[in-house]
Write a protein that holds these residues in place. Structure first.
Motif, short mmCIF file in Angstrom:
data_model
loop_
_atom_site.label_atom_id
_atom_site.label_comp_id
_atom_site.label_asym_id
_atom_site.label_seq_id
_atom_site.Cartn_x
_atom_site.Cartn_y
_atom_site.Cartn_z
N PHE A 1 -11.42 30.32 135.47
CA PHE A 1 -10.21 29.91 136.20
C PHE A 1 -8.95 30.56 135.62
CE2 PHE A 1 -7.93 26.92 133.47
CZ PHE A 1 -8.89 26.57 132.53
N VAL A 2 -8.99 30.87 134.31
CA VAL A 2 -7.84 31.54 133.72
C VAL A 2 -7.80 33.00 134.18
CG1 VAL A 2 -6.72 32.20 131.57
CG2 VAL A 2 -7.90 30.01 131.74
N GLU A 3 -8.98 33.65 134.16
CA GLU A 3 -9.06 35.04 134.61
C GLU A 3 -8.62 35.15 136.07
OE1 GLU A 3 -9.51 37.42 132.72
OE2 GLU A 3 -10.78 36.87 131.03
N ALA A 4 -9.07 34.19 136.85
CA ALA A 4 -8.73 34.22 138.29
C ALA A 4 -7.22 34.13 138.47
CB ALA A 4 -9.43 33.05 138.99
N SER A 5 -6.63 33.22 137.71
CA SER A 5 -5.20 33.02 137.85
C SER A 5 -4.44 34.25 137.35
CB SER A 5 -4.82 31.76 137.07
OG SER A 5 -3.50 31.81 136.68
N ARG A 6 -4.98 34.89 136.31
CA ARG A 6 -4.37 36.11 135.81
C ARG A 6 -4.45 37.21 136.88
NH1 ARG A 6 -4.70 37.05 130.25
NH2 ARG A 6 -6.79 36.16 130.30
N ALA B 1 -4.61 36.79 139.93
CA ALA B 1 -3.72 36.45 141.03
C ALA B 1 -2.27 36.72 140.68
CB ALA B 1 -3.90 34.98 141.41
N ALA C 1 -0.48 35.54 137.83
CA ALA C 1 0.30 34.52 137.13
C ALA C 1 0.89 35.11 135.86
CB ALA C 1 -0.59 33.33 136.79
N ARG D 1 3.11 31.03 132.59
CA ARG D 1 2.47 30.09 133.48
C ARG D 1 1.02 29.84 133.05
NH1 ARG D 1 2.81 27.83 138.56
NH2 ARG D 1 0.78 27.68 139.56
N LEU D 2 0.35 30.90 132.65
CA LEU D 2 -1.04 30.77 132.21
C LEU D 2 -1.14 29.79 131.04
CD1 LEU D 2 -2.51 34.38 132.20
CD2 LEU D 2 -3.25 32.42 133.54
N ARG E 1 0.78 26.17 131.85
CA ARG E 1 0.28 25.38 132.94
C ARG E 1 -1.23 25.21 132.83
NH1 ARG E 1 1.28 22.72 137.22
NH2 ARG E 1 -0.37 22.71 138.79
N HIS E 2 -1.96 26.32 132.87
CA HIS E 2 -3.42 26.21 132.92
C HIS E 2 -4.03 25.80 131.60
CE1 HIS E 2 -3.48 27.63 136.97
NE2 HIS E 2 -2.66 28.62 136.63
#
Lengths: 339, 288
Positions: B175-180, B182, B184, B188-189, B192-193
């Motif tokens: 989920f962190v890789e995905a957000s990165r 995307a 982020a 924020r990483l 937030r995450h």
């Protein structure tokens, strides 16, 4: 093994330097001029006298020079001179050390003698009344202020029952000659049974006051660790072979289950050693803890410095030993992940 | 099956008992100015060293007795709880803030920063807690704020280590890789995450530490290096009773019981929270 040993020792060097730096910094930052404090105790002195004392203690040098000298002197075993006692700090520490070590080891022994069997019972009779009582008592043990327990013990056993002495290590008239400084050992060596009894009577209350935390932790650790090993395949095999349950628990499970306990306890010994500062003060126990507490109250900086350093280095060494003993007992650690 | 339900029930019941003890003592402390039967600082010299249950000349009882200055022990314990409990919460709160921030940054940034912080932590851990606090208090002098600094100076390390190791494990989670991916921002990483995921563990550990800090306050105040009398804290009252152990056991006994109940309650509560929130933390942890 040698490689692992060397690696761990090298890792300890920056910690050692950091510790000495922090200790030095702590007292360098202390407000108030040690010379003035000294003067306060010896009456009026001239300006030249002040300058001489400053030079004598090296207080006129820049910070880093003072620190450098501090470390160099350390390696020679020179911890400076007590302002109050006018004697080498190392000598003062050396004199008080046996009392502290004796008390700490005795407290650890008390903790183990109660903690290990209690942990075994709690694990074997899991979820029984014993287990539950043990769990609550163990939590209570870590929730007690040790020095307060000491005061309560004094009220009960010294004041009301008059069964145990209030303070100190030894009463008068036992004919015991302190040679090693470890009074239990001295009494044994001199075959002085009345003195041995006296020494034990003085030891029991402070040791009990100190040991509750470690006792509780030992019990919880032994219980948790034993529960884990009891679930292992080899334990099932041993049981399947028809070995008596007693042997399975004590020989197969406990022996392996004690591994993590050993490490945790070695670590705890450091905590125990320092936690006794307040207990020593309560019982007027002539150990390192009381020496340091008194030094803080009289602003005897070199003694504080030496004492704090002593505690920190003992702590580092015990941690190192705990690590090494663990890797010695469990080869997976030294062969496995070498960070 | 029955035994598991019994275990869960028992665990909850213990945690509940802990919560009750903590809330009761906390309420007593918070409401001290309104519910304390006497003035905690002004005693009456005619009522010195009275035993528990003594009824004063004015007719109002001294439930837990009085001290050498004729002050009501119960009132001093209630007011002292304000200081002791507040200190525990403030120290742990400050340490949590520092420890979580540094732990997250350290885990995310890695490299030099992580290495430096790692060494700092190693050095701090080399000092036994009490020794370090005693040395600092000798340096700062007594007082509430000084106590906060002296204790938080090392306390943050506990949260730091828990958060750092958790964040390291999560750093490369999907989920962190995905957000990165995307887009982020690092900020924020991290805040937030990662933060949301490490917080439960940190809070559990913090709960278990409040009692420890209260114990430290007691030790330091007992040595005259913590809270300054006449202001009461639980440690101060125990210290004041020390010289009267032979004549008035109640002065030192009752504040110690207050400490014991509060710390035990906090530990039971923390254990319960740990089981509920984060079973992975359910290992035996030493207080040092």
């Amino acid at each position: 093994m040698a490689g692992y040993l060397i690696r761990r020792l090298i890792q300890a060097i920056p910690v050692f330097l950091g510790v000495t730096f922090v200790v030095f910094l702590l007292l360098w930052l202390t407000p108030g001029d040690p010379v003035e404090i000294l003067l306060g105790q010896t009456g009026p002195i001239t300006a030249e006298e002040i300058a001489r004392i400053r030079r004598e203690f090296g207080l006129d040098q820049p910070f880093l020079v003072q620190y450098g000298r501090f470390v160099v002197r350390l390696f020679r075993g020179d911890l400076g001179t007590s302002i109050l006692h006018r004697r080498p700090v190392a000598a003062l520490l050396g004199e008080t050390l046996p009392a502290t070590v004796e008390l700490t080891l005795f407290a650890a022994l008390v903790a183990l003698l109660v903690g290990v069997p209690a942990g075994v019972i709690a694990a074997v009779r899991r979820r029984s009344l014993w287990d539950m009582v043990g769990t609550v008592v163990a939590l209570a043990g870590v929730s007690l202020p040790g020095f307060w327990l000491g005061l309560i013990l004094i009220v009960v056993f010294a004041v009301n029952l008059k069964a145990l002495p209030v303070a100190g290590r030894l009463g008068f008239g036992t004919g015991l000659e302190p040679r090693t400084g470890f009074l239990l050992l001295d009494a044994l060596l001199q075959r002085n049974l009345p003195a041995l009894q006296e020494v034990l009577r003085h030891l029991i209350m402070p040791a009990l006051a100190m040991s509750t935390g470690m006792m509780a932790m030992t019990m919880r650790l032994v219980r948790a660790s034993l529960l884990e090993t009891l679930g292992q395949e080899y334990v099932r095999t041993a049981r399947a072979k028809g070995l008596p349950e007693r042997g399975v628990v004590l020989r197969h499970a406990l022996r392996n289950g004690l591994l993590p306990v050993v490490t945790a306890l070695a670590l705890n010994l450091g905590a125990l050693l320092s936690g006794n500062m307040v207990v020593e003060t309560v019982f007027a126990w002539p150990g390192v803890g009381r020496l340091v507490v008194q030094a803080i109250q009289t602003r005897d900086y070199p003694v504080v410095q030496g004492g704090v350093l002593f505690y920190a280095l003992t702590f580092v060494v015990l941690n190192l030993l705990a690590d090494l003993s663990y890797s010695f007992l469990d080869p997976r650690i030294r062969h496995g992940r070498g960070e | 099956m029955r035994s598991r339900a019994w275990r869960a029930f028992r665990r909850h019941r213990l945690a509940l008992l802990g919560a009750i003890a903590v809330v009761a003592l906390g309420l007593g402390a918070a409401l001290a100015p309104w519910i304390a039967p006497h003035d905690p600082l002004r005693g009456s010299l005619g009522e010195r060293l009275r035993p528990p249950g003594h009824r004063g000349s004015s007719g109002s009882p001294y439930l837990l007795g009085t001290d050498a200055l004729g002050r009501d022990i119960l009132s001093r314990i209630l007011h002292g709880g304000r200081v002791s409990i507040a200190l525990g919460l403030v120290v742990v709160g400050v340490s949590l803030l520092i420890g979580v921030t540094l732990g997250l940054v350290s885990a995310y940034a890695g490299g030099f920063l992580d290495a430096v912080l790692g060494r700092v932590v190693d050095v701090l851990l080399a000092f036994p807690y009490l020794v370090f606090a005693i040395a600092l208090m000798g340096l700062f002098g007594p007082g509430f704020l000084n106590l906060v600094v002296a204790l938080a100076f090392k306390e943050w390390v506990i949260a730091y280590r828990v958060v750092r190791s958790e964040a390291l494990a999560l750093k490369h989670a999907a989920f962190v890789e995905a957000s990165r991916a995307a887009g982020a921002s690092p900020f924020r990483l991290v805040f937030r995450h990662l933060l949301v995921n490490v917080l439960p563990g940190a809070v559990v550990v913090a709960t278990l530490r409040v009692g420890w800090v209260v114990l430290m306050e007691a030790s330091l105040s007992f040595l005259g290096l913590g809270i300054q009398p006449p202001q009461p804290s639980w440690g101060v009252i125990i210290a004041e009773g020390r010289d009267y152990l032979f004549r008035a056991w109640w002065i030192s006994t009752f504040p110690g019981i207050a400490i014991f109940l509060f710390v035990l309650g906090m530990n039971l509560l923390g254990d319960g929270l740990r089981d509920a929130l984060d079973p992975r933390l359910a290992t035996e942890r030493l207080p040092e």
